[in-house]
Design an enzyme around this catalytic site. Structure first.
Site, PDB file in Angstrom:
ATOM      1  N   ASN A 117      22.006 104.444  36.435  1.00 50.13           N
ATOM      2  CA  ASN A 117      22.003 104.417  37.904  1.00 50.13           C
ATOM      3  C   ASN A 117      22.367 103.029  38.398  1.00 50.13           C
ATOM      4  O   ASN A 117      22.014 102.022  37.778  1.00 50.13           O
ATOM      5  CB  ASN A 117      20.644 104.871  38.455  1.00 50.13           C
ATOM      6  N   PHE A 121      18.884 100.039  45.518  1.00 46.78           N
ATOM      7  CA  PHE A 121      17.752 100.010  46.464  1.00 46.78           C
ATOM      8  C   PHE A 121      18.083 100.726  47.777  1.00 46.78           C
ATOM      9  O   PHE A 121      17.800 100.229  48.871  1.00 46.78           O
ATOM     10  CB  PHE A 121      17.312  98.577  46.771  1.00 46.78           C
ATOM     11  N   SER A 182      15.554  94.797  38.758  1.00 50.69           N
ATOM     12  CA  SER A 182      16.602  95.804  38.852  1.00 50.69           C
ATOM     13  C   SER A 182      17.959  95.138  38.651  1.00 50.69           C
ATOM     14  O   SER A 182      18.223  94.081  39.221  1.00 50.69           O
ATOM     15  CB  SER A 182      16.569  96.497  40.219  1.00 50.69           C
ATOM     16  N   ASN A 184      20.736  96.275  39.806  1.00 50.45           N
ATOM     17  CA  ASN A 184      21.682  96.873  40.749  1.00 50.45           C
ATOM     18  C   ASN A 184      21.777  96.187  42.108  1.00 50.45           C
ATOM     19  O   ASN A 184      22.510  96.645  42.976  1.00 50.45           O
ATOM     20  CB  ASN A 184      21.334  98.348  40.942  1.00 50.45           C
ATOM     21  N   THR A 185      21.025  95.123  42.317  1.00 50.55           N
ATOM     22  CA  THR A 185      21.182  94.283  43.503  1.00 50.55           C
ATOM     23  C   THR A 185      21.700  92.932  43.040  1.00 50.55           C
ATOM     24  O   THR A 185      21.041  92.273  42.227  1.00 50.55           O
ATOM     25  CB  THR A 185      19.840  94.106  44.248  1.00 50.55           C
ATOM     26  N   LYS A 220       7.229  93.726  37.909  1.00 48.19           N
ATOM     27  CA  LYS A 220       7.980  94.596  37.001  1.00 48.19           C
ATOM     28  C   LYS A 220       9.068  93.783  36.329  1.00 48.19           C
ATOM     29  O   LYS A 220       9.866  93.121  37.005  1.00 48.19           O
ATOM     30  CB  LYS A 220       8.591  95.775  37.769  1.00 48.19           C
ATOM     31  N   ASN A 249      11.724  97.767  33.306  1.00 49.63           N
ATOM     32  CA  ASN A 249      12.754  98.345  34.172  1.00 49.63           C
ATOM     33  C   ASN A 249      13.893  98.886  33.301  1.00 49.63           C
ATOM     34  O   ASN A 249      13.782  98.929  32.071  1.00 49.63           O
ATOM     35  CB  ASN A 249      13.275  97.276  35.143  1.00 49.63           C
TER      36      ASN A 249
END
Length: 357
Positions: A117, A121, A182, A184-185, A220, A249
């Site tokens: 994925n 966010f 994460s 993805n940012t 996390k 994560n």
């Protein structure tokens, strides 16, 4: 369950994000009706004193939780306990509402029982989600709130961004998670660097200690950290008095995949299991950290959950396993743990924790 496996081939022919939105719509519908919730609870509710976990002054009916990322916007919080979950973590929530990354951004890897994925966010923002939680009232299980940085916020302004979300959502969460891991940012994982993380934790814990009601704050962490980086983070976690860790994560690694893939994003599911367990064991067996660890990553069965508990996890969380095994996986795992307690003569799930440590 067998019924889900009959439908899974059809589901897997559909767009993953479309199916996820449909599932969340059905769960939100169930969460909004008391008769529907009571029916689900009667069938899949887990009520066994042996499974209860008491942690941070909270009581978890069982150690199986919903990981952040599944119910980002707190649409179906009341439905998850009726499906057998002992706690729910919403988010990641950002201070500003944001659409996330361009689609497609969610990919199944069935051969690997994995997901990639790069959602970025996508969420309704802290203000809207706080209002939604106010309308819904308190759930029947502990509620965790996972917080991320708004994409447009520069890294140097990250502490203020997290504090805005924390201030809006503090009345509604039972525990809070600072997500700096994460992939993805853009730039987010740089917040795991010692200097930036120290500044962020100082701001967050300063806010938390100033509140009239004390609540646990966790962090996390990514599975891709080196042991040296993890040691640095743990020093700050202990120094600033955080209440726990969530490990781990998603990963940016692609080692050993059967599926040829060149999609960017975080990988979750079976391929993450070994690294997630390795990080857990490093924390609990090598470092013997004195704070609770929630283990997440590649948990698909009661055996997987038992392995994490025996390795020292206080609680576990599910995400990708729900996609491959179905929405009743939390209930199935709780039943499996209960059966294990019966077979072994153990009187409580707490007796499992750290058996292999």
């Amino acid at each position: 369950m067998r019924v889900y496996r009959l439908f899974r081939p059809w589901l897997f022919r559909q767009d993953p994000e479309t199916i996820h939105q449909g599932v969340m719509g059905l769960l939100a519908l169930a969460a909004g009706g008391r008769p529907r919730l009571e029916l689900l609870s009667a069938v899949f509710g887990v009520r066994d004193e042996r499974l209860k976990v008491r942690l941070w002054g909270l009581e978890f009916p069982n150690p199986i939780g919903l990981a952040a990322g599944f119910d980002k916007n707190a649409l179906a919080v009341a439905a998850w306990p009726a499906l057998g979950f002992g706690y729910v973590e919403i988010g990641s929530v950002t201070a500003l509402a944001q659409p996330g990354n361009p689609k497609p951004r969610l990919f199944r890897l069935p051969q690997d029982q994995a997901i990639i994925n790069r959602m970025g966010f996508n969420n309704d923002g802290a203000e809207v989600i706080a209002a939604r939680l106010e309308r819904q009232g308190r759930p029947s299980v502990p509620l965790g709130v996972n917080l991320g940085k708004s994409r447009v916020t520069p890294l140097e302004e990250a502490p203020a961004d997290y504090l805005k979300s924390l201030g809006l959502l503090w009345p509604y969460g039972d525990y809070f998670v600072i997500n700096v891991s994460s992939p993805n940012t853009p730039g987010l994982r740089q917040l795991q660097d010692k200097d930036r993380l120290e500044e962020l934790l100082a701001a967050v814990m300063g806010f938390a200690r100033a509140q009239p009601q004390t609540k646990p704050v966790l962090i996390k962490i990514a599975p891709d950290l080196t042991w040296e980086q993890l040691d640095e983070i743990l020093g700050l976690v202990e120094g600033y008095g955080l209440s726990g860790l969530i490990a781990t994560n998603t990963t940016v690694a692609r080692d050993g995949l059967k599926t040829p893939v060149d999609e960017a994003g975080g990988l979750s599911g079976r391929p993450l299991a070994a690294r997630s367990l390795e990080v857990l064991k490093y924390l609990t067996q090598e470092l013997k950290v004195g704070i609770p660890v929630i283990s997440v990553g590649g948990i698909f069965s009661a055996e997987d959950a038992l392995e994490r508990l025996r390795a020292g996890a206080s609680l576990v969380q599910l995400y990708t396993g729900l996609v491959y095994e179905g929405p009743f996986l939390g209930w199935l795992i709780a039943q499996g743990i209960r059966a294990h307690l019966h077979r072994t003569g153990l009187t409580h799930v707490a007796d499992l924790v750290g058996q292999d440590v």
